[in-house]
Design a protein around this motif. Structure first.
Motif, PDB file in Angstrom:
ATOM      1  N   VAL A 126      47.781  50.023  38.892  1.00  0.00           N
ATOM      2  CA  VAL A 126      48.313  48.704  38.562  1.00  0.00           C
ATOM      3  C   VAL A 126      47.589  47.706  39.453  1.00  0.00           C
ATOM      4  O   VAL A 126      47.705  47.745  40.666  1.00  0.00           O
ATOM      5  CB  VAL A 126      49.839  48.623  38.789  1.00  0.00           C
ATOM      6  CG1 VAL A 126      50.344  47.217  38.475  1.00  0.00           C
ATOM      7  CG2 VAL A 126      50.556  49.658  37.952  1.00  0.00           C
ATOM      8  N   VAL A 127      46.807  46.830  38.825  1.00  0.00           N
ATOM      9  CA  VAL A 127      45.982  45.875  39.556  1.00  0.00           C
ATOM     10  C   VAL A 127      46.619  44.495  39.440  1.00  0.00           C
ATOM     11  O   VAL A 127      46.904  44.038  38.329  1.00  0.00           O
ATOM     12  CB  VAL A 127      44.546  45.853  38.986  1.00  0.00           C
ATOM     13  CG1 VAL A 127      43.698  44.815  39.692  1.00  0.00           C
ATOM     14  CG2 VAL A 127      43.912  47.227  39.107  1.00  0.00           C
ATOM     15  N   GLN A 128      46.843  43.858  40.566  1.00  0.00           N
ATOM     16  CA  GLN A 128      47.388  42.500  40.555  1.00  0.00           C
ATOM     17  C   GLN A 128      46.226  41.555  40.284  1.00  0.00           C
ATOM     18  O   GLN A 128      45.286  41.478  41.066  1.00  0.00           O
ATOM     19  CB  GLN A 128      48.041  42.202  41.912  1.00  0.00           C
ATOM     20  CG  GLN A 128      49.103  41.149  41.876  1.00  0.00           C
ATOM     21  CD  GLN A 128      50.305  41.514  41.003  1.00  0.00           C
ATOM     22  OE1 GLN A 128      50.600  42.671  40.767  1.00  0.00           O
ATOM     23  NE2 GLN A 128      50.982  40.524  40.499  1.00  0.00           N
ATOM     24  N   SER A 129      46.271  40.846  39.160  1.00  0.00           N
ATOM     25  CA  SER A 129      45.174  39.941  38.803  1.00  0.00           C
ATOM     26  C   SER A 129      45.192  38.706  39.702  1.00  0.00           C
ATOM     27  O   SER A 129      46.143  38.477  40.452  1.00  0.00           O
ATOM     28  CB  SER A 129      45.317  39.511  37.344  1.00  0.00           C
ATOM     29  OG  SER A 129      46.428  38.632  37.210  1.00  0.00           O
ATOM     30  N   ASP A 130      44.149  37.906  39.584  1.00  0.00           N
ATOM     31  CA  ASP A 130      44.066  36.680  40.372  1.00  0.00           C
ATOM     32  C   ASP A 130      45.150  35.677  39.980  1.00  0.00           C
ATOM     33  O   ASP A 130      45.399  34.725  40.697  1.00  0.00           O
ATOM     34  CB  ASP A 130      42.669  36.056  40.261  1.00  0.00           C
ATOM     35  CG  ASP A 130      42.322  35.606  38.850  1.00  0.00           C
ATOM     36  OD1 ASP A 130      42.809  36.212  37.880  1.00  0.00           O
ATOM     37  OD2 ASP A 130      41.551  34.638  38.724  1.00  0.00           O
ATOM     38  N   LYS A 131      45.822  35.885  38.837  1.00  0.00           N
ATOM     39  CA  LYS A 131      46.897  34.996  38.390  1.00  0.00           C
ATOM     40  C   LYS A 131      48.266  35.674  38.497  1.00  0.00           C
ATOM     41  O   LYS A 131      49.221  35.279  37.850  1.00  0.00           O
ATOM     42  CB  LYS A 131      46.660  34.550  36.939  1.00  0.00           C
ATOM     43  CG  LYS A 131      45.358  33.818  36.704  1.00  0.00           C
ATOM     44  CD  LYS A 131      45.359  32.436  37.328  1.00  0.00           C
ATOM     45  CE  LYS A 131      44.211  31.573  36.863  1.00  0.00           C
ATOM     46  NZ  LYS A 131      42.907  31.921  37.395  1.00  0.00           N
ATOM     47  N   ASP A 132      48.366  36.730  39.313  1.00  0.00           N
ATOM     48  CA  ASP A 132      49.625  37.435  39.592  1.00  0.00           C
ATOM     49  C   ASP A 132      50.253  38.111  38.376  1.00  0.00           C
ATOM     50  O   ASP A 132      51.470  38.279  38.322  1.00  0.00           O
ATOM     51  CB  ASP A 132      50.652  36.500  40.261  1.00  0.00           C
ATOM     52  CG  ASP A 132      50.230  36.137  41.669  1.00  0.00           C
ATOM     53  OD1 ASP A 132      49.584  36.979  42.319  1.00  0.00           O
ATOM     54  OD2 ASP A 132      50.531  35.025  42.110  1.00  0.00           O
ATOM     55  N   ILE A 133      49.451  38.490  37.411  1.00  0.00           N
ATOM     56  CA  ILE A 133      49.936  39.319  36.305  1.00  0.00           C
ATOM     57  C   ILE A 133      49.427  40.729  36.560  1.00  0.00           C
ATOM     58  O   ILE A 133      48.216  40.937  36.696  1.00  0.00           O
ATOM     59  CB  ILE A 133      49.446  38.802  34.934  1.00  0.00           C
ATOM     60  CG1 ILE A 133      50.044  37.422  34.654  1.00  0.00           C
ATOM     61  CG2 ILE A 133      49.802  39.784  33.825  1.00  0.00           C
ATOM     62  CD1 ILE A 133      49.560  36.797  33.357  1.00  0.00           C
TER      63      ILE A 133
END
Length: 99
Positions: free
Chosen positions: A53-60
């Motif tokens: 689970v990767v936290q994207s740069d926009k917190d999704i």
């Protein structure tokens, strides 16, 4: 691994997540692999044993299969309204071309 998302995609992804079943997340996956580049898509899916689970740069949070890390690490999820609404997903670290 890293994922970047443009601001238009954030809105659409959040709408998808509102309709998700319990435990479902956004998964980016490879639809075709041509050796030096790949084609991508996304869908709602459950986490499996091979996923990170990767936290994207926009917190999704985004599900990525670690077995495809070569092509998935660094992917960009973009959404554009023109010429027709839709996602463009690519990895700038890999060769990129349009069909």
């Amino acid at each position: 691994m890293k994922v970047k998302i443009n601001r238009h995609a954030v809105k659409v992804l959040n709408q998808m997540l509102e309709k998700a079943e319990e435990g479902e997340m956004i998964r980016v996956y490879i639809t075709e692999n041509h050796g030096n580049h790949a084609h991508y898509d996304l869908k709602l899916d459950q986490k499996t044993e091979h996923d990170e689970v990767v936290q994207s740069d926009k917190d999704i949070p985004i599900l990525l299969d670690t077995r495809d890390a070569d092509f998935l690490d660094g992917v960009w999820i973009q959404y554009f309204h023109v010429p027709q609404p839709g996602f463009t997903i690519y990895n700038p670290a890999k060769e990129h071309h349009h069909h």
